[in-house]
Design a protein around this motif. Structure first.
Motif, short mmCIF file in Angstrom:
data_model
loop_
_atom_site.label_atom_id
_atom_site.label_comp_id
_atom_site.label_asym_id
_atom_site.label_seq_id
_atom_site.Cartn_x
_atom_site.Cartn_y
_atom_site.Cartn_z
N LYS A 181 0.85 -1.19 0.00
CA LYS A 181 0.00 0.00 0.00
C LYS A 181 0.89 1.24 0.00
O LYS A 181 1.75 1.40 0.88
CB LYS A 181 -0.92 0.00 1.22
CG LYS A 181 -2.01 1.06 1.18
CD LYS A 181 -3.02 0.82 2.31
CE LYS A 181 -4.21 1.74 2.19
NZ LYS A 181 -5.24 1.43 3.21
N THR A 182 0.68 2.12 -0.98
CA THR A 182 1.57 3.26 -1.19
C THR A 182 0.78 4.55 -1.18
O THR A 182 -0.24 4.67 -1.88
CB THR A 182 2.29 3.14 -2.56
OG1 THR A 182 2.82 1.82 -2.68
CG2 THR A 182 3.39 4.17 -2.67
N HIS A 183 1.24 5.53 -0.40
CA HIS A 183 0.60 6.85 -0.33
C HIS A 183 1.34 7.80 -1.27
O HIS A 183 2.57 7.96 -1.17
CB HIS A 183 0.65 7.38 1.11
CG HIS A 183 -0.05 8.68 1.30
ND1 HIS A 183 0.53 9.89 1.04
CD2 HIS A 183 -1.32 8.97 1.72
CE1 HIS A 183 -0.32 10.87 1.30
NE2 HIS A 183 -1.45 10.32 1.71
N ILE A 185 8.37 0.57 -5.45
CA ILE A 185 7.86 -0.43 -4.53
C ILE A 185 8.75 -1.67 -4.62
O ILE A 185 9.05 -2.14 -5.72
CB ILE A 185 6.41 -0.83 -4.87
CG1 ILE A 185 5.55 0.42 -5.07
CG2 ILE A 185 5.85 -1.74 -3.80
CD1 ILE A 185 5.50 1.34 -3.89
N GLU A 186 9.17 -2.19 -3.49
CA GLU A 186 9.97 -3.41 -3.47
C GLU A 186 9.23 -4.49 -2.69
O GLU A 186 8.71 -4.23 -1.61
CB GLU A 186 11.34 -3.15 -2.84
CG GLU A 186 12.19 -2.18 -3.64
CD GLU A 186 13.57 -1.99 -3.04
OE1 GLU A 186 13.84 -2.59 -1.99
OE2 GLU A 186 14.37 -1.24 -3.63
N VAL A 187 9.18 -5.68 -3.27
CA VAL A 187 8.49 -6.82 -2.65
C VAL A 187 9.43 -8.01 -2.66
O VAL A 187 9.97 -8.38 -3.71
CB VAL A 187 7.19 -7.17 -3.40
CG1 VAL A 187 6.52 -8.39 -2.75
CG2 VAL A 187 6.24 -5.98 -3.40
N SER A 188 9.65 -8.60 -1.49
CA SER A 188 10.49 -9.78 -1.37
C SER A 188 9.61 -11.03 -1.28
O SER A 188 8.63 -11.05 -0.54
CB SER A 188 11.38 -9.69 -0.13
OG SER A 188 12.28 -8.61 -0.23
N LEU A 189 9.98 -12.05 -2.03
CA LEU A 189 9.22 -13.30 -2.06
C LEU A 189 10.14 -14.47 -1.73
O LEU A 189 11.36 -14.36 -1.84
CB LEU A 189 8.58 -13.50 -3.43
CG LEU A 189 7.61 -12.40 -3.89
CD1 LEU A 189 7.17 -12.65 -5.32
CD2 LEU A 189 6.40 -12.32 -2.98
N ASP A 190 9.54 -15.59 -1.33
CA ASP A 190 10.33 -16.77 -1.00
C ASP A 190 9.69 -18.00 -1.64
O ASP A 190 8.83 -17.88 -2.53
CB ASP A 190 10.48 -16.93 0.51
CG ASP A 190 9.14 -17.04 1.22
OD1 ASP A 190 8.12 -17.37 0.56
OD2 ASP A 190 9.09 -16.83 2.45
N ARG A 191 10.07 -19.15 -1.17
CA ARG A 191 9.62 -20.40 -1.79
C ARG A 191 8.11 -20.56 -1.76
O ARG A 191 7.54 -21.26 -2.60
CB ARG A 191 10.28 -21.59 -1.08
CG ARG A 191 9.87 -21.73 0.38
CD ARG A 191 10.69 -22.78 1.12
NE ARG A 191 10.17 -22.97 2.48
CZ ARG A 191 10.75 -23.74 3.38
NH1 ARG A 191 11.88 -24.38 3.08
NH2 ARG A 191 10.21 -23.89 4.58
N GLU A 192 7.45 -19.91 -0.80
CA GLU A 192 6.00 -20.01 -0.73
C GLU A 192 5.33 -19.45 -1.98
O GLU A 192 4.21 -19.82 -2.32
CB GLU A 192 5.48 -19.26 0.51
CG GLU A 192 5.94 -19.84 1.82
CD GLU A 192 5.36 -21.22 2.09
OE1 GLU A 192 4.25 -21.52 1.60
OE2 GLU A 192 6.03 -22.02 2.79
N ALA A 193 6.01 -18.53 -2.67
CA ALA A 193 5.45 -17.96 -3.89
C ALA A 193 5.55 -18.92 -5.07
O ALA A 193 4.88 -18.72 -6.08
CB ALA A 193 6.17 -16.65 -4.22
#
Length: 836
Positions: free
Chosen positions: A771-773, A782-790
């Motif tokens: 969520k970005t204002h 925007i930075e999003v980190s993902l792991d094996r669950e993705a």
């Protein structure tokens, strides 16, 4: 079994009977104390959208937060509310994946998507437990309908229904967990060793307490050996003496009991360090800061679904405002059942719109248009006690105070003897489970409920009454409703509930006082075999009588005279509630006809739908403007007015797919009465729940999962994706820019697709969001980190998670359908895992 030193010492001091005692609750809301072992009683409270406290009847008022389908923040404030009521354990959050919009408790959960469900639950738990209050994640698991067997595949169980619990436990470590009433593949969860011990404790490493849902234990030794620590409520039904006998018969061992007791002691240790008093007072919080927080949460829970003519936000040119609809005058703060509480206050949409209009020198007129209640609205706004204060008096006698007390025509000239006990109440909905002096009042008592009834409008009024037992309602000593001679037993209210009976009283005058009295004998009800004390139920309501055709005609005339119409419709806590699933997705009564006729009469109509879960909208193509308001808690009215008049730019996104029709929903026809096998619910859709199902069937919804508009616009650009590590970790970045001229917030969503899977998978799955204002013209990265669950899915043949080598799609969207950016990333080598 790992124990802290303090738990070892406490366990060593306990005798076997004391240990058995600790495994069952004390009444509805406490654990059993062992004073001689320095073990006090912990206090529990219901709390999906607030903290009710320890009473159903005459409870201490609490703040009502937006219902879970609209809730996005403010969780630490719920922890403060719990502390104010001396509550150690809050029975929330509810994280059951929403399978069907017909589910009566759908409003209590967060989403149809397991990732979103789990992430919001983790935030809720972290916020509450930061205040030293234990959260209780519930209802574990597949709690679709409470007394059936949820029959589903291992893969669906793992990927869709267990997944939010798994995420929340990994990211927040809830101190307590509640098992569900239902069976999973034929076995009750409360005695399901594979679910409670093998998966939850061993595979996930969960160390907290596991309690039952209330009366949700169906065995003695089986539930103990499966890992269920605490039976609630007390007194015990399946433990106590039965557990002592099972121990003698060697069906359970002392070690089994010690393992269960250790979890109770572990939760107690946290309670002792919280600073929350044991058996402390129950108070309320109501500060300007909390009111502002509730107001912000209410506005954040609103989703703008259509604004085709840019009617919103309302400008100063709108000087004549018509407010129409059944959800305008009454504040629908939440759904029903255990989630509903006595709010400290509530602001209705009509009240808030009137206040906002004053600032603009605008005129507001109201018409109901159509009625949608299942039960008549409570008497609460119209009653005063004998001292002129809001509310009513309740008096109790252990013997009939007069021979004709429960008759339809008692002699009112005879003075009643002094009651054995009396109290006052603010409500005409009295669930007499508690709050009664049981040392003075017998279960088979006689009750008088009395108040001054003061209508706010001239005309004919309809009164309604249902209760447990036998009784009559009188107005100015004239019989209005007879439930004493032949009450209908519907099996409700523990087998002694009457039908909701209604009666019309003509020519009441606004502002005039009328003596209202309900006389009850609950002797019949007291003969019911109940596991707990219960003095009965009174529910009385009233509303000015409205003819459907006339009401719609008045609404149409009003909107024709206005510059703009605000039409507030939807469901309510009688229609969305625990213990009742909706039979269809239709709006109740004449609502759809009202909407269609108002839209024809006034082009500038804003439709506001208030419901916890989706409804069908046959008039959608004619409606230029539509808001989804959910249930907004105390400040629902002000939150809505802030969005309508532009104080707040809406930023909410739908956590649920809105279907065009019931037949389009993923579980149709296997949910509810549509083709359901007796005693079983078949999860025929497997992993294809919510938006996953609409996409694979190429079926367009009414509104997509994740959809929500703003008063400004946002552009997406510059997607970048890092390589995937051998552990399955990678990150991505992108830019979002506010291209409009209004400050706003955008919720960007990250979906992942597996392009080369060996098993069927959804076209894409939500795996992240941000969520970005942004101010007008501003852009942010925007930075999003993902792991094996993705990347992974559950391999049910080999009982493990697997991420297969290959190409994965990365999709960045404003909704599940509105994908703005797309890319690809490659996983070079397959790997598997179990556990968290």
């Amino acid at each position: 079994m790992y124990l802290f030193d303090s738990e070892i010492k406490a366990l060593a001091k306990l005798t076997t009977p004391q240990k058995v005692k600790l495994l069952t609750g004390l009444g509805w809301w406490h654990t059993e104390p062992i004073p001689e072992a320095d073990i006090p009683s912990m206090r529990f409270s219901d709390g999906p959208n607030g903290v009710r406290g320890t009473r159903f009847f005459n409870g201490v008022p609490a703040s009502s937060f937006p219902a879970s389908t609209g809730l996005g923040s403010s969780f630490d404030a719920i922890g403060d509310e719990a502390r104010a009521k001396s509550v150690h354990v809050l029975l929330a959050p509810t994280v059951n994946t929403q399978r069907s919009p017909l589910g009566g408790r759908g409003f209590e959960s967060f989403s149809e998507d397991p990732h979103l469900n789990g992430i919001i639950a983790a935030a809720y738990i972290n916020g509450v437990q930061a205040k030293g209050v234990s959260a209780t994640i519930k209802h574990y698991v597949a709690n679709d309908q409470e007394f059936e067997s949820s029959d589903l595949s291992e893969r669906a169980l793992r990927e869709i229904y267990l997944k939010p619990f798994q995420i929340a436990i990994k990211k927040s470590n809830p101190w307590a967990l509640m098992s569900a009433y239902n069976r999973v593949n034929g076995l009750h969860v409360s005695e399901n060793k594979r679910l409670l011990d093998d998966i939850l404790r061993k595979e996930w490493g969960y160390e907290g307490l596991i309690m039952s849902d209330w009366t949700g234990v169906y065995s003695t030794s089986e539930s103990i050996k499966a890992g269920l620590d605490l039976e609630m409520p007390g007194p015990s039904v399946m433990r106590g003496r039965a557990l002592e006998r099972a121990l003698i018969a060697q069906k359970v061992s002392l070690r089994d009991i010690d393992e269960r007791v250790s979890k109770v002691l572990g939760l107690l240790e946290r309670a002792k360090t919280s600073g929350i008093p044991f058996d402390g007072p129950e108070g309320s919080l109501d500060t300007p800061e909390l009111r502002q927080l509730l107001r912000m949460a209410a506005s954040d829970a609103i989703v703008l679904l259509k604004n085709d003519k840019n009617i919103l936000p309302l400008g100063n040119q709108h000087k004549k405002i018509a407010v129409i609809g059944p959800n305008a005058k009454f504040a629908m703060t939440s759904g029903g059942g255990s989630a509903k509480l006595l709010s400290t206050y509530a602001v209705s949409p009509l009240e808030a719109i009137l206040e906002a209009a004053k600032e603009r020198d605008a005129q507001v007129k109201y018409a109901v248009g159509a009625m949608t209640h299942k039960f008549l609205p409570l008497l609460d706004p119209y009653i005063q006690d004998g001292n002129g204060q809001p509310g009513a008096n309740l008096e109790f006698w252990n013997e009939a105070p007069l021979a004709d007390f429960a008759d339809t025509s008692p002699d009112f000239s005879k003075e009643l003897p002094p009651p054995v006990w009396n109290t006052s109440t603010l409500s005409s909905n009295c669930m007499l489970l508690d709050g009664i002096d049981k040392n003075k009042v017998k279960i088979d008592s006689f009750i008088r409920y009395s108040a001054k009834f003061i209508p706010d409008e001239d005309g004919d009024w309809e009164f309604g009454l249902n209760l447990a037992g036998r009784g009559n309602m009188f107005l100015d000593q004239k019989l209005v409703i007879d439930l004493s001679t032949a009450p209908f037993n519907l099996g409700a209210l523990f087998g002694a509930g009457t039908q909701d009976v209604r009666s019309l009283v003509k020519d009441l005058k606004a502002g005039q006082e009328y003596d209202l009295e309900i006389r009850i004998s609950n002797a019949d009800f007291a003969t019911q075999a109940l596991p707990f004390p219960f003095w009965g139920v009174i529910r009385a309501g009233a509303i000015k009588n409205v003819d459907g055709d006339t009401a719609i005609l008045k609404a149409v005339e009003l909107v024709k005279e206005s510059d703009v119409a605000i039409l507030i419709i939807g469901l309510n806590h009688d229609l969305e509630t625990e213990g009742f699933d909706r039979p269809n997705l239709e709006l109740p009564g004449l609502t759809n006809r009202l909407v269609s006729e108002v839209l024809r009469a006034q082009a500038n109509t804003i439709v506001v739908n208030q419901s916890g879960t989706p409804v069908t909208m046959p008039w959608i193509n004619e409606a230029p403007t539509l808001l989804q308001a959910f249930y907004g808690g105390n400040e629902l009215g002000n939150g809505l007015a802030d969005v309508l008049f532009g104080r707040v730019n809406p930023s909410g996104k739908l956590p649920l797919t809105f279907p065009k029709r019931l037949e389009d929903t993923p579980p149709f026809p296997s949910f509810g009465d549509q083709g359901q096998e007796t005693g079983k619910i078949h999860y025929n859709e497997g992993i294809f729940v919510g938006y996953r199902s609409y996409e694979i069937r190429k079926l367009a919804p009414l509104f997509a999962f994740g959809f929500g508009l703003s008063y400004t616009q946002f552009d997406y650009s510059n997607l970048r994706i890092t390589s995937i590590t051998t552990e399955g970790e990678f990150s991505l970045s992108f830019e979002v820019k506010n291209t409009g001229n209004i400050e706003g917030r955008e919720i960007s969503q990250v979906y992942i697709s597996d392009l080369q899977s060996s098993l069927p998978r959804a076209g894409k799955e939500l795996k992240g969001f941000a969520k970005t204002h942004l101010k007008p013209g501003e852009s942010k990265t925007i930075e999003v980190s993902l792991d094996r669950e993705a990347l992974g899915f559950y391999d049910d043949q080999n009982m493990r998670w697997i991420a297969e080598a290959g190409i994965f799609g990365v999709h960045i969207g404003a909704s599940s359908e509105d994908i703005r950016l797309a890319g690809k990333v490659e996983l070079e080598n397959t790997f598997t895992w179990t556990g968290l």
